[in-house]
Design an enzyme around this catalytic site. Structure first.
Site, PDB file in Angstrom:
ATOM      1  N   CYS A  79     -33.806 140.501 -44.035  1.00 35.58           N
ATOM      2  CA  CYS A  79     -34.932 139.570 -44.136  1.00 35.58           C
ATOM      3  C   CYS A  79     -35.934 140.022 -45.218  1.00 35.58           C
ATOM      4  O   CYS A  79     -35.587 140.000 -46.394  1.00 35.58           O
ATOM      5  CB  CYS A  79     -35.558 139.381 -42.767  1.00 35.58           C
ATOM      6  SG  CYS A  79     -36.411 137.811 -42.649  1.00 35.58           S
ATOM      7  N   HIS A  98     -32.015 138.884 -38.806  1.00 40.18           N
ATOM      8  CA  HIS A  98     -32.372 140.154 -38.154  1.00 40.18           C
ATOM      9  C   HIS A  98     -31.243 140.606 -37.234  1.00 40.18           C
ATOM     10  O   HIS A  98     -31.285 140.299 -36.030  1.00 40.18           O
ATOM     11  CB  HIS A  98     -33.640 139.959 -37.307  1.00 40.18           C
ATOM     12  CG  HIS A  98     -34.886 139.840 -38.097  1.00 40.18           C
ATOM     13  ND1 HIS A  98     -35.715 140.901 -38.345  1.00 40.18           N
ATOM     14  CD2 HIS A  98     -35.447 138.775 -38.704  1.00 40.18           C
ATOM     15  CE1 HIS A  98     -36.745 140.495 -39.066  1.00 40.18           C
ATOM     16  NE2 HIS A  98     -36.609 139.208 -39.306  1.00 40.18           N
ATOM     17  N   GLU A 145     -30.749 143.394 -35.963  1.00 39.12           N
ATOM     18  CA  GLU A 145     -31.216 144.400 -34.983  1.00 39.12           C
ATOM     19  C   GLU A 145     -31.820 143.777 -33.730  1.00 39.12           C
ATOM     20  O   GLU A 145     -32.067 144.473 -32.755  1.00 39.12           O
ATOM     21  CB  GLU A 145     -32.227 145.340 -35.668  1.00 39.12           C
ATOM     22  CG  GLU A 145     -33.656 144.802 -35.830  1.00 39.12           C
ATOM     23  CD  GLU A 145     -33.829 143.771 -36.938  1.00 39.12           C
ATOM     24  OE1 GLU A 145     -32.826 143.374 -37.581  1.00 39.12           O
ATOM     25  OE2 GLU A 145     -34.974 143.332 -37.162  1.00 39.12           O
TER      26      GLU A 145
HETATM   27  N1  GLN Z   1     -41.240 135.527 -44.389  1.00 41.08           N
HETATM   28  C1  GLN Z   1     -41.181 136.942 -44.657  1.00 41.08           C
HETATM   29  C2  GLN Z   1     -41.397 137.233 -46.132  1.00 41.08           C
HETATM   30  O1  GLN Z   1     -41.356 136.355 -46.934  1.00 41.08           O
HETATM   31  C3  GLN Z   1     -39.881 137.544 -44.193  1.00 41.08           C
HETATM   32  C4  GLN Z   1     -39.742 137.333 -42.723  1.00 41.08           C
HETATM   33  C5  GLN Z   1     -38.984 138.388 -42.003  1.00 41.08           C
HETATM   34  O2  GLN Z   1     -38.733 139.507 -42.500  1.00 41.08           O
HETATM   35  N2  GLN Z   1     -38.659 138.088 -40.788  1.00 41.08           N
HETATM   36  O3  GLN Z   1     -41.614 138.349 -46.490  1.00 41.08           O
END
Ligand code: GLN
Length: 189
Positions: free
Chosen positions: A75, A165, A167
């Protein structure tokens, strides 16, 4: 093997649990000196602008730019690894992809999807939280999975990046793949 989890922000303990379930040792990494003592690094999700600020502050940008450690970004961690970010400058520029942040639309802030991930499994539960997606995988980057035609997992040599994610579920197969297939191959002796 000994796998570090960048411990500046995000679900550090959950990543360490997946490393341990994979049969390896997981350590939270808070200082750049610790990078010399690990075989691979996981960069967790969170908020990439905050994460970048903290990485600048603690010297991780410089240290990781010149490092050849295998890295797995989830992410926000994927955003940090990408070469290009739509509308912003790339940060570590390790993965040859363009990512777009928060790109699944406001009405679907968070969702789950069953993912078919090449080389890993066809039934991985993906938890997406204000997730980015990969708009383009450039030379050298292999697409491992898509959701509604959006790329959500890529691999390029010693780097793995996913939009979701892993995890946050009990399924540790993505982490296990990173360690047993990528870190095992590219770690320094
Ligand atoms: N929206 C976040 C970003 O742009 C990422 C979201 C996340 O890591 N769950 O950094």
């Amino acid at each position: 093997m000994k796998i570090g989890v960048l411990a500046l922000q995000g679900a550090v303990r959950e990543h360490i649990r997946h490393i341990e379930l994979s049969g390896h040792e997981g350590v939270p990494v808070k200082k750049v000196e610790q990078l010399d003592d690990i075989d691979g690094l996981i960069i967790p999700g969170g908020e990439s602008t905050t994460l970048r600020r903290l990485m600048d502050l603690y010297g991780f940008k410089e240290a990781l730019e010149s490092s050849s450690l295998p890295m797995f970004g989830t992410c926000a961690g994927l955003i940090v690894l990408a070469k290009d970010i739509v509308g912003e400058a790339g940060y570590l520029s390790k993965l040859n992809v363009t990512v777009e942040r928060n790109s699944f639309g406001r009405q679907v802030d968070s969702f789950e999807a069953e993912l078919d991930i090449k080389g890993i499994a066809s039934d991985i539960e993906g938890v997406f939280i204000r997730a980015p997606h990969i708009t383009e995988a450039h030379e050298g980057a292999t697409v491992l999975s898509t959701v509604e035609d959006k790329i959500v997992a890529v691999e390029q040599a010693r780097y793995l990046g996913v939009s979701f994610h892993p995890e946050l579920t009990d399924d540790y197969r993505v982490t296990q793949y990173f360690i047993d297939h990528i870190v095992a191959k590219y770690k320094e002796d």
